[in-house]
Design a protein around this motif. Structure first.
Motif: not given
Length: 156
Positions: A121-122, A138, A151, A153-156
């Motif tokens: 995921y992600g 991620k 890795q 980050d949440e913004a990518e």
């Protein structure tokens, strides 16, 4: 209401609302496609394919039996999926490997995804990469064979 271009050949009845299917797309009867998807021109979707909601499939992509695509996935132009590690003409396995693309993943243009892998995921597969093993959630993978670069980050 879904929009299906008259120059496409859509044989499935399992298409979610607000999904757009463009010209020269072939979808076989067993395929299942979610809502709010965009299937661009010149794509092929086989029978045992499941596609979630809000998925974008760019032009020139073929989705073969055994592929499972979760919600919010992006598949870039001419990405290639395979479902048989040892293909031979007119010799078919009893079942095809299940390849899973988890929610929010992105597959770059021209990437190759070998059968039976999980793209976490992600995660993001860089353009032209060859994925030979599972991709952790991620993460960004690049190259041939694809390797973890970092890795996300949440913004990518």
């Amino acid at each position: 209401m879904s929009a299906i271009h008259p120059l496409s050949d859509v044989q499935t009845n399992s298409i979610g609302v607000n999904t757009r299917i463009w010209q020269f797309v072939v979808i076989l009867p067993g395929a299942r496609i979610g809502s709010d998807c965009n299937v661009c021109s010149h794509c092929f979707i086989e029978n045992d394919v499941q596609i979630g909601n809000r998925v974008t499939i760019k032009s020139g992509v073929q989705l073969w039996d055994g592929l499972r695509i979760a919600d919010d996935v992006f598949i870039g132009p001419n990405a290639t999926f395979t479902n048989d590690r040892y293909p031979r003409s007119r010799k078919y396995p009893e079942s095809f490997a299940i390849t899973t693309i988890e929610a929010g993943a992105s597959i770059g243009a021209g990437a190759v995804i070998l059968p039976g892998v999980v793209v976490g995921y992600g995660s993001m597969v860089g353009a032209g990469s060859v994925v030979t093993r599972d991709v952790p959630p991620k993460t960004l993978v690049l190259g041939n064979p694809a390797r973890v670069i970092r890795q996300l980050d949440e913004a990518e």
